[in-house]
Scaffold this active site. Structure first.
Site, PDB file in Angstrom:
ATOM      1  N   GLY A 110       0.736  -1.156   0.183  1.00  0.00           N
ATOM      2  CA  GLY A 110      -0.083   0.003  -0.103  1.00  0.00           C
ATOM      3  C   GLY A 110       0.832   1.375   0.077  1.00  0.00           C
ATOM      4  N   ILE A 131       1.688   3.671   2.332  1.00  0.00           N
ATOM      5  CA  ILE A 131       2.580   4.036   3.450  1.00  0.00           C
ATOM      6  C   ILE A 131       3.453   2.903   3.544  1.00  0.00           C
ATOM      7  CG2 ILE A 131       2.792   4.862   5.697  1.00  0.00           C
ATOM      8  CD1 ILE A 131      -0.129   6.112   5.644  1.00  0.00           C
ATOM      9  N   LEU A 170      -5.345 -11.645   6.085  1.00  0.00           N
ATOM     10  CA  LEU A 170      -5.042 -11.734   7.479  1.00  0.00           C
ATOM     11  C   LEU A 170      -6.469 -12.150   8.354  1.00  0.00           C
ATOM     12  CD1 LEU A 170      -3.037  -8.586   8.200  1.00  0.00           C
ATOM     13  CD2 LEU A 170      -2.120 -10.906   8.203  1.00  0.00           C
ATOM     14  N   PHE A 192      -0.057  -2.194   8.741  1.00  0.00           N
ATOM     15  CA  PHE A 192      -0.693  -1.173   7.922  1.00  0.00           C
ATOM     16  C   PHE A 192      -2.015  -1.667   7.415  1.00  0.00           C
ATOM     17  CE2 PHE A 192       3.999  -0.052   7.214  1.00  0.00           C
ATOM     18  CZ  PHE A 192       3.795   1.206   7.597  1.00  0.00           C
ATOM     19  N   SER A 251      -4.230   7.134  13.696  1.00  0.00           N
ATOM     20  CA  SER A 251      -4.550   8.506  13.035  1.00  0.00           C
ATOM     21  C   SER A 251      -4.910   9.541  13.934  1.00  0.00           C
ATOM     22  CB  SER A 251      -5.554   7.942  12.052  1.00  0.00           C
ATOM     23  OG  SER A 251      -6.360   9.235  11.560  1.00  0.00           O
ATOM     24  N   TYR A 289     -14.704   3.758  10.692  1.00  0.00           N
ATOM     25  CA  TYR A 289     -13.182   3.655  10.509  1.00  0.00           C
ATOM     26  C   TYR A 289     -12.575   4.591  11.383  1.00  0.00           C
ATOM     27  CZ  TYR A 289      -8.969   5.678   8.975  1.00  0.00           C
ATOM     28  OH  TYR A 289      -7.569   6.034   8.958  1.00  0.00           O
ATOM     29  N   LYS A 311      -9.491   2.759  14.665  1.00  0.00           N
ATOM     30  CA  LYS A 311      -8.504   3.250  15.127  1.00  0.00           C
ATOM     31  C   LYS A 311      -8.476   3.337  16.538  1.00  0.00           C
ATOM     32  CE  LYS A 311      -6.435   2.868  11.171  1.00  0.00           C
ATOM     33  NZ  LYS A 311      -5.601   1.990  10.829  1.00  0.00           N
ATOM     34  N   ASN A 319      -9.171  11.898  -0.802  1.00  0.00           N
ATOM     35  CA  ASN A 319      -8.158  12.767  -0.280  1.00  0.00           C
ATOM     36  C   ASN A 319      -7.732  13.870  -1.037  1.00  0.00           C
ATOM     37  OD1 ASN A 319      -7.092   9.570   1.122  1.00  0.00           O
ATOM     38  ND2 ASN A 319      -7.647  11.216   2.406  1.00  0.00           N
ATOM     39  N   LEU A 320      -7.441  14.833  -0.393  1.00  0.00           N
ATOM     40  CA  LEU A 320      -7.335  16.203  -1.132  1.00  0.00           C
ATOM     41  C   LEU A 320      -6.148  16.110  -2.204  1.00  0.00           C
ATOM     42  CD1 LEU A 320      -7.776  19.248  -1.596  1.00  0.00           C
ATOM     43  CD2 LEU A 320      -6.072  19.646   0.206  1.00  0.00           C
ATOM     44  N   ARG A 372     -17.986  19.699   3.654  1.00  0.00           N
ATOM     45  CA  ARG A 372     -18.189  18.033   3.510  1.00  0.00           C
ATOM     46  C   ARG A 372     -18.601  17.887   4.883  1.00  0.00           C
ATOM     47  NH1 ARG A 372     -13.301  14.211   2.050  1.00  0.00           N
ATOM     48  NH2 ARG A 372     -12.270  15.099   3.735  1.00  0.00           N
ATOM     49  N   PRO A 373     -19.775  16.882   5.176  1.00  0.00           N
ATOM     50  CA  PRO A 373     -20.127  16.626   6.320  1.00  0.00           C
ATOM     51  C   PRO A 373     -19.157  15.932   7.008  1.00  0.00           C
ATOM     52  CG  PRO A 373     -21.855  15.936   4.892  1.00  0.00           C
ATOM     53  CD  PRO A 373     -20.686  16.582   4.248  1.00  0.00           C
TER      54      PRO A 373
HETATM   55  C1  UD1 Z   1      -9.622  11.948   5.870  1.00  0.00           C
HETATM   56  C2  UD1 Z   1     -10.562  11.251   6.570  1.00  0.00           C
HETATM   57  C3  UD1 Z   1      -9.837  10.822   8.053  1.00  0.00           C
HETATM   58  C4  UD1 Z   1      -8.853   9.976   7.646  1.00  0.00           C
HETATM   59  C5  UD1 Z   1      -7.757  10.406   6.762  1.00  0.00           C
HETATM   60  C6  UD1 Z   1      -6.922   9.345   6.134  1.00  0.00           C
HETATM   61  C7  UD1 Z   1     -12.805  12.206   6.198  1.00  0.00           C
HETATM   62  C8  UD1 Z   1     -13.849  13.356   6.771  1.00  0.00           C
HETATM   63  N1  UD1 Z   1     -11.597  12.002   7.055  1.00  0.00           N
HETATM   64  O1  UD1 Z   1      -9.121  13.150   6.535  1.00  0.00           O
HETATM   65  O2  UD1 Z   1     -10.732  10.130   8.946  1.00  0.00           O
HETATM   66  O3  UD1 Z   1      -8.060   9.646   8.829  1.00  0.00           O
HETATM   67  O4  UD1 Z   1      -8.542  10.984   5.531  1.00  0.00           O
HETATM   68  O5  UD1 Z   1      -6.369   9.717   5.194  1.00  0.00           O
HETATM   69  O6  UD1 Z   1     -12.934  11.757   5.367  1.00  0.00           O
HETATM   70  N2  UD1 Z   1     -10.553  18.519   0.606  1.00  0.00           N
HETATM   71  C9  UD1 Z   1     -11.402  19.398  -0.256  1.00  0.00           C
HETATM   72  N3  UD1 Z   1     -11.666  18.715  -1.395  1.00  0.00           N
HETATM   73  C10 UD1 Z   1     -11.448  17.484  -1.815  1.00  0.00           C
HETATM   74  C11 UD1 Z   1     -11.014  16.379  -0.791  1.00  0.00           C
HETATM   75  C12 UD1 Z   1     -10.759  17.062   0.338  1.00  0.00           C
HETATM   76  O7  UD1 Z   1     -11.533  20.570  -0.222  1.00  0.00           O
HETATM   77  O8  UD1 Z   1     -11.853  17.037  -3.008  1.00  0.00           O
HETATM   78  C13 UD1 Z   1     -10.371  19.080   1.937  1.00  0.00           C
HETATM   79  C14 UD1 Z   1     -11.048  18.500   3.192  1.00  0.00           C
HETATM   80  O9  UD1 Z   1     -12.363  19.244   3.327  1.00  0.00           O
HETATM   81  C15 UD1 Z   1     -10.043  18.861   4.158  1.00  0.00           C
HETATM   82  C16 UD1 Z   1      -8.819  18.807   3.557  1.00  0.00           C
HETATM   83  O10 UD1 Z   1      -9.119  18.853   2.154  1.00  0.00           O
HETATM   84  O11 UD1 Z   1     -10.177  20.027   4.669  1.00  0.00           O
HETATM   85  C17 UD1 Z   1      -8.114  17.370   3.469  1.00  0.00           C
HETATM   86  O12 UD1 Z   1      -8.891  16.281   3.219  1.00  0.00           O
HETATM   87  P1  UD1 Z   1      -8.783  14.701   3.212  1.00  0.00           P
HETATM   88  O13 UD1 Z   1      -7.550  14.356   2.369  1.00  0.00           O
HETATM   89  O14 UD1 Z   1      -9.838  14.098   2.766  1.00  0.00           O
HETATM   90  O15 UD1 Z   1      -8.353  14.378   4.573  1.00  0.00           O
HETATM   91  P2  UD1 Z   1      -9.158  14.451   6.167  1.00  0.00           P
HETATM   92  O16 UD1 Z   1     -10.464  15.032   6.071  1.00  0.00           O
HETATM   93  O17 UD1 Z   1      -8.044  15.414   6.937  1.00  0.00           O
END
Ligand code: UD1
Length: 338
Positions: free
Chosen positions: A10, A12, A59, A81, A125, A150, A154, A200-201, A296-297
């Site tokens: 994976g 990490i 596992l 992991f 996390s 999820y 943790k 993820n962002l 996002r909720p």
């Molecule tokens: C998310 C998970 C968290 C998990 C972590 C693991 C949620 C609510 N939280 O964290 O439980 O441990 O991933 O990697 O899913 N964002 C945008 N647009 C996007 C995607 C993200 O604006 O399309 C923003 C989010 O609102 C946040 C930031 O980017 O402020 C980071 O988002 P993300 O990468 O999803 O991480 P977390 O929300 O911190």
């Protein structure tokens, strides 16, 4: 010394395997390939010149876990992991998450308790803190009720390890509470491989920059932060991988003060979503198509680490800047789209 890395193909896990092999450890990877591919092994070989042993295994099959430890009695450490990590999916399929993330942890700990001595590193996390009252977040901040199954796995995972260590002096364990991992190995031989639409962002940004996604939705522009967008602590995956090696060596060398310890792993610096976008535009030279939309909720306003404990006690510090991490993420995106 032989180290078992579960989920070693994976995101990490693969970067940690590289750092372990670079330091001379013999790595055995167990992975069920549910969110990875065997090709990752080639990337690891390209960087380190060594192919880790790989066993495709689920596992959740307890007899296979037992059999593995019978066959590999010389495993001295486990970095665990392997887990499911999609927050939304966990809400829809809670039992899948409890079985995958908790069931497998119990089986591994059962096998380790049969050994005289073992070292165990757990992927936890910063999600365990929820929206913490104070920034930066220290390890003594209270654990808040989890927002999702999820997140709960943790928290429960940490408790299961703590309770087990209490009565099993042979097991020495460290839970690493990751903040937001991003980036890729600078060689662009391994990196993040999200299946489908990234949640993820950073992968969403790099895919948008590549033209695979049309537009990034920035979730919320009305948060009580300087520019109105959420703050997170983005850590380069290579720095995070190195933290695992340092933590493992603390246990292998008997330097730990307690047989269960917890550390934050972040940079200590918070960045807003708009700052992350700016960093992308700077390192790629591309303009990113984005739009601020509703929140996002379940998102929290802000989370960044107090890394004092990891810096002082572990002797580890994140070295890369956000731009360096972003550059590596972009190089990787360019490479996999060629
Ligand atoms: C998310 C998970 C968290 C998990 C972590 C693991 C949620 C609510 N939280 O964290 O439980 O441990 O991933 O990697 O899913 N964002 C945008 N647009 C996007 C995607 C993200 O604006 O399309 C923003 C989010 O609102 C946040 C930031 O980017 O402020 C980071 O988002 P993300 O990468 O999803 O991480 P977390 O929300 O911190």
């Amino acid at each position: 010394m032989k180290i078992l890395v579960t989920g070693g193909l994976g995101f990490i896990g693969s970067h940690t395997t590289v750092e372990l092999q670079n330091k001379g450890y013999e790595v055995i990877i167990i992975d069920d390939l549910s969110n990875s591919t065997e090709k990752v092994l080639d990337g690891i070989v390209a960087i380190t010149g060594k192919r880790p042993i790989f066993e495709k295994m689920d596992l959740k099959d307890r007899s296979k876990v037992e059999d593995f430890f019978k066959r590999h009695q010389d495993v001295v450490g486990v970095i665990h992991f392997a887990a499911s990590k999609a927050v939304g999916e966990s809400v829809e399929k809670p039992l899948l998450y409890y079985e995958n993330n908790i069931g497998t942890l119990v089986y591994l700990l059962k096998e380790l308790s049969k050994k005289n001595k073992s070292s165990f590193i757990f992927s936890s996390s910063c999600t365990v803190y929820g929206q913490a009252d104070k920034m930066p977040i220290t390890e003594s901040a209270p654990v808040k009720t989890a927002e999702s199954p999820y997140g709960n796995t943790k928290q429960m995972g940490e408790e299961i390890i703590r309770d087990t260590c209490m009565v099993t002096p042979g097991i020495n364990a460290i839970a690493l509470r990751y903040f937001n991992p991003m980036g890729a190995h600078p060689s662009a031989e391994i990196g993040e491989l999200p299946i489908g639409v990234p949640q993820n962002l950073v992968p969403f940004i790099t895919q948008t920059g590549m033209g695979i996604r049309e537009q990034l939705s920035v979730f919320g522009g009305d948060y009580p932060t300087e520019d109105g967008t959420c703050i997170r602590d983005y850590i380069h995956v290579v720095d995070l991988a190195k933290a695992h090696v340092v933590a493992l060596e603390r246990l292998l060398n008997g330097k730990n003060q307690d047989n269960y310890e917890v550390f934050n792993v972040g940079t200590g610096k918070g960045s807003s979503v708009l700052e992350v976008i700016k960093s992308f535009e700077k390192v790629s030279g591309k303009k990113l198509n984005y739009k601020i939309v509703d929140r996002r909720p379940g998102d929290i306003t802000s989370a960044y680490a107090d890394t004092t404990k990891a810096n002082k006690v572990l002797g580890w510090k994140a070295e890369s800047t956000l731009d360096e991490a972003m550059k590596s993420a972009w190089l990787w995106e360019e490479k996999i789209r060629k």
